[in-house]
Design a protein around this motif. Structure first.
Motif, PDB file in Angstrom:
ATOM      1  N   LEU A  68      -4.604 -54.838  25.088  1.00 22.67           N
ATOM      2  CA  LEU A  68      -5.306 -53.836  24.293  1.00 22.67           C
ATOM      3  C   LEU A  68      -4.835 -53.943  22.852  1.00 22.67           C
ATOM      4  N   ILE A  69      -5.765 -54.083  21.930  1.00 24.93           N
ATOM      5  CA  ILE A  69      -5.453 -54.244  20.511  1.00 24.93           C
ATOM      6  C   ILE A  69      -5.966 -53.012  19.775  1.00 24.93           C
ATOM      7  N   SER A  70      -5.053 -52.288  19.138  1.00 25.25           N
ATOM      8  CA  SER A  70      -5.404 -51.057  18.435  1.00 25.25           C
ATOM      9  C   SER A  70      -5.225 -51.261  16.933  1.00 25.25           C
ATOM     10  N   SER A  74      -9.738 -46.349   7.655  1.00 19.71           N
ATOM     11  CA  SER A  74     -10.143 -45.064   7.076  1.00 19.71           C
ATOM     12  C   SER A  74     -11.188 -44.358   7.938  1.00 19.71           C
ATOM     13  N   SER A  75     -11.946 -45.132   8.706  1.00 21.08           N
ATOM     14  CA  SER A  75     -12.987 -44.538   9.539  1.00 21.08           C
ATOM     15  C   SER A  75     -12.458 -44.054  10.882  1.00 21.08           C
ATOM     16  N   GLY A  76     -11.205 -44.393  11.217  1.00 22.07           N
ATOM     17  CA  GLY A  76     -10.643 -43.953  12.489  1.00 22.07           C
ATOM     18  C   GLY A  76      -9.871 -45.068  13.178  1.00 22.07           C
ATOM     19  N   ARG A  77      -9.739 -44.937  14.472  1.00 18.51           N
ATOM     20  CA  ARG A  77      -8.980 -45.885  15.273  1.00 18.51           C
ATOM     21  C   ARG A  77      -9.922 -46.730  16.108  1.00 18.51           C
ATOM     22  N   ASP A  78      -9.726 -48.060  16.089  1.00 16.13           N
ATOM     23  CA  ASP A  78     -10.539 -48.996  16.860  1.00 16.13           C
ATOM     24  C   ASP A  78      -9.675 -49.655  17.920  1.00 16.13           C
ATOM     25  N   ILE A  79     -10.235 -49.789  19.124  1.00 19.47           N
ATOM     26  CA  ILE A  79      -9.533 -50.414  20.252  1.00 19.47           C
ATOM     27  C   ILE A  79     -10.382 -51.558  20.769  1.00 19.47           C
ATOM     28  N   ARG A  80      -9.743 -52.711  20.916  1.00 20.00           N
ATOM     29  CA  ARG A  80     -10.409 -53.886  21.485  1.00 20.00           C
ATOM     30  C   ARG A  80      -9.685 -54.296  22.759  1.00 20.00           C
ATOM     31  N   THR A  81     -10.429 -54.801  23.707  1.00 23.55           N
ATOM     32  CA  THR A  81      -9.878 -55.303  24.968  1.00 23.55           C
ATOM     33  C   THR A  81     -10.031 -56.816  24.995  1.00 23.55           C
ATOM     34  N   ARG A  82      -8.907 -57.479  25.254  1.00 22.53           N
ATOM     35  CA  ARG A  82      -8.921 -58.952  25.268  1.00 22.53           C
ATOM     36  C   ARG A  82      -8.358 -59.452  26.595  1.00 22.53           C
ATOM     37  N   TRP A  83      -9.095 -60.372  27.221  1.00 20.66           N
ATOM     38  CA  TRP A  83      -8.643 -61.051  28.439  1.00 20.66           C
ATOM     39  C   TRP A  83      -8.442 -62.529  28.130  1.00 20.66           C
ATOM     40  N   PRO A 167       8.765 -77.389  36.637  1.00 25.01           N
ATOM     41  CA  PRO A 167       7.525 -76.631  36.896  1.00 25.01           C
ATOM     42  C   PRO A 167       7.514 -75.325  36.119  1.00 25.01           C
ATOM     43  N   HIS A 168       6.328 -74.784  35.953  1.00 28.87           N
ATOM     44  CA  HIS A 168       6.154 -73.542  35.194  1.00 28.87           C
ATOM     45  C   HIS A 168       5.450 -72.528  36.085  1.00 28.87           C
ATOM     46  N   ALA A 169       6.013 -71.306  36.115  1.00 32.19           N
ATOM     47  CA  ALA A 169       5.467 -70.251  36.986  1.00 32.19           C
ATOM     48  C   ALA A 169       5.297 -68.952  36.211  1.00 32.19           C
ATOM     49  N   GLY A 170       4.585 -69.000  35.113  1.00 32.90           N
ATOM     50  CA  GLY A 170       4.347 -67.793  34.320  1.00 32.90           C
ATOM     51  C   GLY A 170       5.634 -67.268  33.714  1.00 32.90           C
ATOM     52  N   THR A 171       5.893 -65.980  33.918  1.00 32.10           N
ATOM     53  CA  THR A 171       7.115 -65.359  33.385  1.00 32.10           C
ATOM     54  C   THR A 171       8.268 -65.398  34.380  1.00 32.10           C
ATOM     55  N   SER A 172       8.073 -66.020  35.533  1.00 30.81           N
ATOM     56  CA  SER A 172       9.140 -66.097  36.536  1.00 30.81           C
ATOM     57  C   SER A 172      10.254 -67.018  36.067  1.00 30.81           C
ATOM     58  N   ASP A 173      11.457 -66.733  36.547  1.00 30.25           N
ATOM     59  CA  ASP A 173      12.641 -67.513  36.185  1.00 30.25           C
ATOM     60  C   ASP A 173      12.689 -68.783  37.031  1.00 30.25           C
ATOM     61  N   LEU A 511       6.916 -47.099  26.960  1.00 32.66           N
ATOM     62  CA  LEU A 511       7.626 -48.125  27.728  1.00 32.66           C
ATOM     63  C   LEU A 511       6.998 -48.310  29.101  1.00 32.66           C
ATOM     64  N   GLU A 512       6.672 -47.203  29.776  1.00 35.43           N
ATOM     65  CA  GLU A 512       6.047 -47.313  31.096  1.00 35.43           C
ATOM     66  C   GLU A 512       4.677 -47.971  31.008  1.00 35.43           C
ATOM     67  N   GLN A 513       3.904 -47.639  29.964  1.00 32.41           N
ATOM     68  CA  GLN A 513       2.578 -48.240  29.800  1.00 32.41           C
ATOM     69  C   GLN A 513       2.685 -49.741  29.545  1.00 32.41           C
ATOM     70  N   GLN A 514       3.632 -50.125  28.693  1.00 38.10           N
ATOM     71  CA  GLN A 514       3.791 -51.545  28.397  1.00 38.10           C
ATOM     72  C   GLN A 514       4.302 -52.319  29.611  1.00 38.10           C
ATOM     73  N   LEU A 515       5.166 -51.697  30.413  1.00 37.88           N
ATOM     74  CA  LEU A 515       5.621 -52.355  31.640  1.00 37.88           C
ATOM     75  C   LEU A 515       4.455 -52.609  32.580  1.00 37.88           C
ATOM     76  N   HIS A 516       3.487 -51.715  32.570  1.00 35.66           N
ATOM     77  CA  HIS A 516       2.330 -51.870  33.453  1.00 35.66           C
ATOM     78  C   HIS A 516       1.331 -52.866  32.904  1.00 35.66           C
ATOM     79  N   ASP A 517       1.141 -52.880  31.565  1.00 39.56           N
ATOM     80  CA  ASP A 517       0.105 -53.716  30.967  1.00 39.56           C
ATOM     81  C   ASP A 517       0.651 -55.033  30.406  1.00 39.56           C
ATOM     82  N   ASN A 518       1.482 -54.918  29.349  1.00 41.77           N
ATOM     83  CA  ASN A 518       1.940 -56.114  28.635  1.00 41.77           C
ATOM     84  C   ASN A 518       3.416 -55.979  28.298  1.00 41.77           C
ATOM     85  N   PRO A 519       4.324 -56.230  29.239  1.00 41.57           N
ATOM     86  CA  PRO A 519       5.754 -56.047  28.937  1.00 41.57           C
ATOM     87  C   PRO A 519       6.258 -56.985  27.850  1.00 41.57           C
TER      88      PRO A 519
END
Length: 555
Positions: A68-70, A74-83, A167-173, A511-519
């Motif tokens: 989520l990009i916020s 001057s006109s307000g707050r804009d939110i974009r969703t990126r996948w 090998p690469h496994a995302g964010t896994s160690d 912190l809880e929101q970021q842990l759920h979405d984009n840590p």
């Protein structure tokens, strides 16, 4: 009326155009071994996951992430969703990426050119070189160990300038286990040189885990082009923890042993110190994930963690981690003392059931300090001194006998009064000593709590500076337990209740929101600043209270 309808129609058209979904590629020309990044974006907030089913025919989906990009204007707050979706082509050719739907809006189709790879370099069995990778299981628990064995078959010896990537496994160690082994063997009857390397992968998220195979690079020379070879992609399922302990400890391991070493001195006195060494050895968990072993301080015994040693080694069963704690123990009084048992509940992944490791209670005795034994001896001597003066009975000295008996009675009474006075004074002195011991014990407990709070704050500061959301959550709970020892704190909600600070409430929710979405996008500077402010306020309050007490005592 017509003007109103036209205006509404134009407004709806503008809104639709503004919310139109877009699709882009990081490149339009790749080989069959390359990964492709597809980005979908819409100018609105969307919680729903797009349907990626149309991609499965021509691509393997290696991973996806929502952001989520916020932005503020001057006109307000804009939110974009990126996948962002990582793709691997299944075939070569000019492949179309079909239209996808995001937030009710359809994207435009895209095309990508996928070139063929030479069979000699393509990693297929029977080629000059190819990978054959395997995992020890298709299912693994969260934070558990997955053994990944990469075998490279090659007809000719590898040159010295070869580059071998894990090998690469995302964010896994991903941990490399032991040295790379080289030997000779056969594959389907054909002779090959075999280079083998084992890895331990520790997943940090539940659900499907995509593992990109190891990669080999051979730099080019004037006589030969550069060679790149990559192993196949594997997929395993990461399971939820089998149970949730009250302390929040989850230990999925192959093996676990808990040992101790301690030799308390025979003639212990209040204030003497001795050490106890606790050793936890676990197969299948990184050393930094092992829990603390030292029990909590009691009212009678002061314990301090002097040293912590973390070591790791490789075995045929995977990563072997050892945590060794050296604890200093100081009894705060005299008598018999009991150290509480140490219990660890862990999950045996081989038997797939819970198990328990424990150290029993330990007892030791502390001798009392030397006291004034001479007081009691002198009292007993005074009480019996009259018995040494034996008076011979004589009828002619009757009055002398009466006088001596009277004198003896007076002497005994004075001796008893003297002894009673001395014993009363001794009891008063002993009460003063006990009071001083209690004050000394309370001071030690306060110092121990302050030291623990300072150490946990430093660990929290490191986690915030590293912008590690997962580590910061754990360190924040540990710090709060030492900052508010009078409260029972086992969650972020309990921390907010104890702090009663709106800024901290907001940052904990973030912190809880970021842990759920984009840590990986979490920033810890504001949380660290807020915690530091809370600590400074308490310090200033304690200084003010101390100054007020001194003023009252002086007045």
């Amino acid at each position: 009326m017509r003007r109103l309808l036209a205006a509404l129609l134009l407004l709806g058209t503008a809104t639709t155009a503004h919310a139109e979904a877009q699709a882009t590629l990081d490149r339009t020309s790749i080989t069959a071994l390359d990964n492709l990044m597809l980005t979908l974006e819409v100018d609105s907030r969307s919680e729903d996951r797009p349907d990626f089913t149309p991609l499965h025919q021509d691509f393997r989906i290696l991973g996806s992430k929502r952001t989520l990009i916020s932005t503020h204007s001057s006109s307000g707050r804009d939110i974009r969703t990126r996948w962002q979706v990582t793709l691997r082509p299944r075939n070569a050719g000019n492949i179309e990426i079909p239209s996808l739907t995001l937030a009710g809006q359809a994207t435009q189709p895209l095309r990508v050119d996928v070139s063929e790879v030479s069979p000699v370099l393509g990693g297929q069995p029977g080629a000059q070189a190819f990978f054959d990778s395997r995992v020890d299981s298709r299912e693994v628990y969260l934070d558990g160990q997955l053994l990944y064995t990469a075998r490279l078959y090659h007809r000719n010896p590898l040159p010295n300038n070869i580059r071998f990537y894990p090998p690469h496994a995302g964010t896994s160690d991903v941990r490399e286990l032991g040295e790379r082994r080289r030997h000779e063997g056969e594959y389907r009857g054909e002779p090959y040189f075999i280079t083998e390397q084992q890895y331990a992968i520790f997943p940090d998220q539940t659900g499907p885990l995509i593992i990109d195979g190891p990669r080999l690079e051979l730099p080019g020379t004037p006589d030969m082009d550069a060679v790149e070879l990559q192993g196949e992609t594997l997929e395993v399922e990461v399971l939820e923890p089998a149970y949730q302990s009250t302390t929040g400890i989850w230990l999925p391991a192959e093996r676990l042993t808990l040992e101790e070493s301690w030799t308390p001195p025979e003639n212990l006195k209040p204030g003497d110190r001795f050490t106890r060494e606790l050793t936890l050895t676990v197969t299948g968990i990184p050393a930094e994930k092992l829990p603390q072993l030292m029990p909590a301080n009691s009212d009678d015994v002061y314990m301090e963690l002097q040293d912590v040693s973390l070591t790791e080694s490789a075995s045929q069963f995977g990563l072997v981690s050892t945590r060794r704690e050296t604890i200093s123990i100081e009894p705060l009084g005299a008598g018999d003392f009991i150290l509480p048992p140490i219990d660890l509940h862990w999950w045996d992944v081989g038997l797939d059931r819970g198990r328990h490791a424990a150290l029993p209670t330990r007892q030791f005795h502390v001798n009392p300090p030397p006291i004034m034994d001479g007081l009691i001896s002198s009292a007993q001597a005074s009480a019996t001194s009259g018995s040494d003066d034996q008076i011979l009975l004589n009828t002619t000295q009757y009055h002398i006998l009466i006088g001596l008996l009277t004198l003896l009675s007076l002497t005994s009474s004075l001796g008893w009064l003297y002894t009673w006075s001395k014993l009363r004074k001794f009891r008063a002195d002993d009460s003063a000593v006990q009071m001083e011991e209690e004050i000394r014990r309370q001071r030690k407990l306060l110092l121990a709590n302050e030291r623990a709070e300072r150490n946990t704050f430093q660990a929290l500061a490191i986690a915030c500076q590293q912008n590690s959301a997962t580590l910061a959550k754990a360190r924040l709970t540990e710090w709060a337990q030492n900052f508010w020892p009078e409260r029972t704190i086992d969650s972020l909600e309990a921390i907010c209740d104890a702090a009663r600070n709106q800024t901290l409430d907001y940052l904990v929710l973030d912190l809880e929101q970021q842990l759920h979405d984009n840590p990986e996008l979490w920033q810890g500077d504001l949380l660290l600043k807020t915690i530091d402010t809370l600590r400074r306020r308490r310090q200033n309050s304690m200084v003010a209270d101390t100054a007020q007490d001194g003023y009252l005592q002086a007045s």
